[in-house]
Design a protein around this motif. Structure first.
Motif, PDB file in Angstrom:
ATOM      1  N   ARG A  15       0.817  -1.233   0.104  1.00 48.62           N
ATOM      2  CA  ARG A  15      -0.066  -0.133   0.013  1.00 48.62           C
ATOM      3  C   ARG A  15       1.005   1.194   0.053  1.00 48.62           C
ATOM      4  O   ARG A  15       1.573   1.359   0.756  1.00 48.62           O
ATOM      5  CB  ARG A  15      -0.884   0.059   1.329  1.00 48.62           C
ATOM      6  N   ARG A  16       0.620   2.182  -0.579  1.00 53.30           N
ATOM      7  CA  ARG A  16       1.239   3.366  -0.782  1.00 53.30           C
ATOM      8  C   ARG A  16       0.181   4.421  -1.422  1.00 53.30           C
ATOM      9  O   ARG A  16      -0.507   4.469  -2.465  1.00 53.30           O
ATOM     10  CB  ARG A  16       2.419   3.698  -1.915  1.00 53.30           C
ATOM     11  N   SER A  17      -0.147   5.333  -0.567  1.00 52.96           N
ATOM     12  CA  SER A  17      -1.258   6.298  -0.784  1.00 52.96           C
ATOM     13  C   SER A  17      -0.894   7.654  -0.198  1.00 52.96           C
ATOM     14  O   SER A  17      -0.317   7.675   0.995  1.00 52.96           O
ATOM     15  CB  SER A  17      -2.609   5.879  -0.340  1.00 52.96           C
ATOM     16  N   VAL A  18      -1.514   8.715  -0.830  1.00 47.18           N
ATOM     17  CA  VAL A  18      -1.430   9.948  -0.392  1.00 47.18           C
ATOM     18  C   VAL A  18      -2.761  10.608  -0.768  1.00 47.18           C
ATOM     19  O   VAL A  18      -3.551  10.387  -1.474  1.00 47.18           O
ATOM     20  CB  VAL A  18      -0.388  11.014  -0.916  1.00 47.18           C
ATOM     21  N   SER A  19      -3.248  11.292   0.646  1.00 45.81           N
ATOM     22  CA  SER A  19      -4.360  11.933   0.467  1.00 45.81           C
ATOM     23  C   SER A  19      -4.397  13.242   1.003  1.00 45.81           C
ATOM     24  O   SER A  19      -3.675  13.666   2.172  1.00 45.81           O
ATOM     25  CB  SER A  19      -5.668  11.345   1.442  1.00 45.81           C
ATOM     26  N   VAL A  20      -5.283  14.140   0.477  1.00 46.91           N
ATOM     27  CA  VAL A  20      -5.463  15.710   0.670  1.00 46.91           C
ATOM     28  C   VAL A  20      -6.730  16.142   0.815  1.00 46.91           C
ATOM     29  O   VAL A  20      -7.379  15.679  -0.228  1.00 46.91           O
ATOM     30  CB  VAL A  20      -4.375  16.524  -0.085  1.00 46.91           C
ATOM     31  N   GLY A  21      -7.180  17.056   1.565  1.00 50.53           N
ATOM     32  CA  GLY A  21      -8.433  17.462   1.262  1.00 50.53           C
ATOM     33  C   GLY A  21      -8.557  18.956   2.201  1.00 50.53           C
ATOM     34  O   GLY A  21      -7.762  19.548   2.861  1.00 50.53           O
ATOM     35  N   VAL A  22      -9.668  19.630   1.454  1.00 53.90           N
ATOM     36  CA  VAL A  22      -9.902  21.142   2.234  1.00 53.90           C
ATOM     37  C   VAL A  22     -11.481  21.081   2.445  1.00 53.90           C
ATOM     38  O   VAL A  22     -12.189  20.362   1.894  1.00 53.90           O
ATOM     39  CB  VAL A  22      -9.525  22.010   1.039  1.00 53.90           C
ATOM     40  N   GLY A  23     -11.874  21.778   3.212  1.00 53.98           N
ATOM     41  CA  GLY A  23     -13.266  22.069   3.546  1.00 53.98           C
ATOM     42  C   GLY A  23     -13.554  23.455   4.194  1.00 53.98           C
ATOM     43  O   GLY A  23     -12.784  24.308   4.446  1.00 53.98           O
ATOM     44  N   THR A  24     -14.805  23.556   4.440  1.00 53.18           N
ATOM     45  CA  THR A  24     -15.224  24.880   5.066  1.00 53.18           C
ATOM     46  C   THR A  24     -14.953  25.001   6.510  1.00 53.18           C
ATOM     47  O   THR A  24     -14.408  24.040   7.056  1.00 53.18           O
ATOM     48  CB  THR A  24     -16.905  24.975   4.854  1.00 53.18           C
ATOM     49  N   ASP A  25     -14.975  26.263   7.119  1.00 49.73           N
ATOM     50  CA  ASP A  25     -14.415  26.411   8.504  1.00 49.73           C
ATOM     51  C   ASP A  25     -12.891  26.067   8.542  1.00 49.73           C
ATOM     52  O   ASP A  25     -12.308  25.494   9.557  1.00 49.73           O
ATOM     53  CB  ASP A  25     -15.215  25.560   9.714  1.00 49.73           C
ATOM     54  N   GLY A  26     -12.245  26.377   7.234  1.00 48.93           N
ATOM     55  CA  GLY A  26     -10.750  26.019   7.411  1.00 48.93           C
ATOM     56  C   GLY A  26     -10.396  24.804   7.512  1.00 48.93           C
ATOM     57  O   GLY A  26      -8.823  24.540   7.888  1.00 48.93           O
ATOM     58  N   GLN A  27     -11.109  23.738   7.272  1.00 47.70           N
ATOM     59  CA  GLN A  27     -10.474  22.569   7.398  1.00 47.70           C
ATOM     60  C   GLN A  27      -9.412  22.180   6.158  1.00 47.70           C
ATOM     61  O   GLN A  27      -9.676  22.419   5.116  1.00 47.70           O
ATOM     62  CB  GLN A  27     -11.718  21.422   7.022  1.00 47.70           C
ATOM     63  N   ARG A  28      -8.289  21.652   6.670  1.00 48.46           N
ATOM     64  CA  ARG A  28      -7.228  21.317   6.099  1.00 48.46           C
ATOM     65  C   ARG A  28      -6.905  19.756   6.393  1.00 48.46           C
ATOM     66  O   ARG A  28      -6.693  19.594   7.641  1.00 48.46           O
ATOM     67  CB  ARG A  28      -6.063  21.875   5.852  1.00 48.46           C
ATOM     68  N   LEU A  29      -6.684  18.955   5.295  1.00 49.73           N
ATOM     69  CA  LEU A  29      -6.329  17.589   5.981  1.00 49.73           C
ATOM     70  C   LEU A  29      -5.164  16.995   4.745  1.00 49.73           C
ATOM     71  O   LEU A  29      -5.115  17.319   3.823  1.00 49.73           O
ATOM     72  CB  LEU A  29      -7.406  16.548   5.777  1.00 49.73           C
TER      73      LEU A  29
END
Length: 619
Positions: free
Chosen positions: A163-177
């Protein structure tokens, strides 16, 4: 059934696992994942007698939720409360039991606080989880003290799978992942390594009318690191090391006690720092074909440190520390007699408190011995469990459980169980200044349930009614020991596959009350309905979720005032994901579409309408 063995645990490979049932692929084949929590041994979910939900990694990837709290809120028999914002303090209630009456296990190791009796669910990210098993119902005979409402077990990412994976995410209320995971196998060694980081500006934690309101955005931040290493030292011997570190940081509205700088909510900053740190070393040995032995040595730290500062100059205004360290040792032996299994377990757990509050007693030890026998026949099966625990504070307590199932035909099955449990008071309930009562005694309970399960190639359903009578129930809001509480209710669930559309629905009736005053236990809704619709067509997946919950009671700001009513609410969520190619997928999830304002705890907010968009790249 297609399956793989990861670190001694048998897991189903493909498949979303619906609540308490096998999952259905688009060709309507039923996959039968193996459950561990229901009996402490590997067992196909179709043979499980208990009321169990299993959620695998594929389900987590497709659900689109950004937190464990969101995911658990959609499961049958689960209710919860939260103290505002996205990653704030969260309490879980199984079958109407109080928050201290549910056990959280991470890779078989108990985690949580010995001071308040709960666990830091909000610090554990979905990115670190391989699967989740939820066991509803009294389980002290299997797991010892506190398992009055049930057990939630989190199994972290397992070693050995490429397994090799990278995830990114953004959202309201300043969410960053951001998150990444790497796994594979080199010779006799399998490994898995993952980390994640999340942050956001958040929302104001308290409602406008709440006492001690500071109308600001309460930021949050969470980081985690999980690692697993497996060594197949011999065909029949395996060593496994697992570790999960997760740390959160979020703002809340509050003041220190004592308050040397004379602060109030408007001129102070309060920061909570929950932390979970769990490590275990496991040796799995198969001495003969019928005898499997598992030795576990583990340690878990549950830390809760609240910091207070003056806003004008950042002056330190105080620290409140409530840390729990647990050392756990166990030796489990599973011996097969044909299709029957005898399990014998001995374990010791030591709990030690480190706090700025001067508890007169800071540690205790629980020594436990458990024996169970599982009978498996073509037409019927049964499980009997006996357990004895010696608590260094309260002495010895014995518990039992007896479950049985009978197949009416190839589709219908009757199940039922009776059992007992006990729960020692927490250190806060015993000793916290102005709240504790050192004369409190352990709570004892007797539980029974009866259910029916249905399974067909494109449909699964179940109905369970239960009653759990708790003697000497300790009311969470007042710390008063009532004569008794009765946790009574029913759960109905159905999964139906229509070609490319999967429908999952559940309804819970929960009516926990104390006796003889006949008062409702706070923060529990009588009626909860969950509906989930999902459709897969080509590279696209669409889903929608509906949650309806009736009113609930909660304590007033002043304990002397009567309870207040928190109104019922309805939530509508929707999402979509698309696989752009073999390696890259994107998804978007919109929660609380109608921007409903509601509270799960008096004076605390919950997020309004919010959007989260993410991308995952596997290579």
């Amino acid at each position: 059934m297609n399956s793989i063995r990861l670190g001694g645990l048998l897991l189903a490979t493909p498949a979303a696992i619906a609540a308490a049932f096998p999952a259905f692929a688009q060709d309507s084949r039923i996959f039968e994942p193996v459950v561990v929590t229901a009996t402490r041994t590997e067992q196909p979910i179709t043979e499980v007698l208990a009321d169990v939900t299993v959620i695998d990694r594929e389900t987590l990837d497709r659900a689109g939720q950004t937190s464990l709290r969101e995911l658990l809120a959609q499961q049958p028999g689960v209710q919860m409360s939260s103290n505002g914002s996205y990653r704030s303090n969260t309490n879980v209630f199984l079958r109407g039991a109080s928050a201290t009456q549910t056990i959280l296990l991470v890779d078989g190791v108990r985690v949580g606080s010995a001071t308040n009796g709960t666990f830091s669910l909000e610090t554990i990210p979905l990115e670190s989880i391989e699967r989740i098993e939820i066991l509803r119902g009294a389980a002290s005979a299997l797991y010892g003290p506190d398992a009055v409402g049930g057990v939630i077990q989190i199994i972290t990412r397992q070693a050995g799978t490429p397994r090799r994976s990278v995830s990114v995410g953004v959202g309201t209320d300043g969410q960053r992942l951001g998150a990444a995971h790497f796994g594979g196998k080199i010779g006799m060694f399998g490994y898995s390594l993952g980390f994640s980081h999340e942050r956001g500006t958040g929302i104001d934690a308290k409602t406008p009318a709440a006492s001690g309101l500071n109308p600001d955005e309460d930021r949050f931040e969470a980081s985690s690191l999980n690692f697993s290493l497996v060594a197949d030292v011999h065909t029949d011997h395996q060593l496994k090391f697992q570790s999960l570190y997760s740390k959160g940081r979020y703002g809340f509205d509050g003041n220190p006690s004592p308050n040397p700088l004379g602060l109030n909510s408007m001129n102070s900053e309060a920061i909570a720092n929950p932390e979970v740190n769990q490590s275990s070393l496991q040796w799995v040995a198969k001495w003969v074909p019928r005898w499997k032995s598992t030795v576990l040595v583990a340690q878990s730290d549950d830390k809760s440190v609240n910091e207070f500062r003056r806003l004008s100059d950042g002056a330190d205004a105080g620290v409140a520390r409530f840390n729990t360290k647990r050392d756990q040792y166990s030796w489990q032996n599973d011996i097969s007699f044909g299709s029957d299994v005898l399990t014998v377990l001995g374990e010791q757990r030591r709990e030690e408190v480190d706090s700025t509050t001067n508890y007169p007693v800071k540690s205790r030890t629980i020594d436990g011995f458990m024996a169970s026998y599982a009978v498996n026949r073509d037409q019927w099966d049964a499980l009997g469990v006996l357990r004895s625990d010696d608590n260094s504070q309260f002495g010895r307590f014995n518990n039992y459980a007896l479950s049985a199932g009978y197949k009416l035909n190839s589709q219908w099955r009757l199940v039922g169980s009776v059992g007992s449990s006990f729960q020692a008071p927490t250190f806060n309930q015993l000793y916290f200044p102005g709240f504790g009562n050192p004369d409190l005694q352990p709570q004892r309970s007797r539980a029974k349930e009866l259910g029916v399960k249905y399974a067909a190639p494109a449909m699964a359903a179940s109905a369970v009614v239960y009653e759990n009578r708790v003697q000497g129930f300790i009311t969470p809001s007042t710390n008063v020991q009532s004569a008794r509480a009765t946790l009574r209710g029913a759960t109905f669930a159905v999964d139906r596959q229509f070609d490319t559309v999967l429908v999952k629905a559940s309804y819970d009736y929960t009516d926990p009350k104390t006796e003889p005053d006949n008062k409702r236990i706070v923060r529990i809704a009588r009626h909860v309905f969950n509906l989930n619709l999902s459709r897969e067509t080509g590279p696209w997946q669409y889903y929608g979720e509906l949650k309806l919950a009736s009113d609930r009671e909660d304590r007033a700001i002043r304990f002397s005032d009567p309870n207040i009513e928190l109104g019922g609410y309805g939530l509508l969520n929707a999402g979509v994901s698309r696989k752009l190619n073999q390696d890259l997928s994107v998804s978007a999830r919109l929660n609380n579409i109608t921007d409903k304002t509601y509270s799960l705890a008096n004076g605390f907010t919950t997020p309004g309408r919010n959007l989260f968009v993410s991308a995952n790249y596997s290579f």
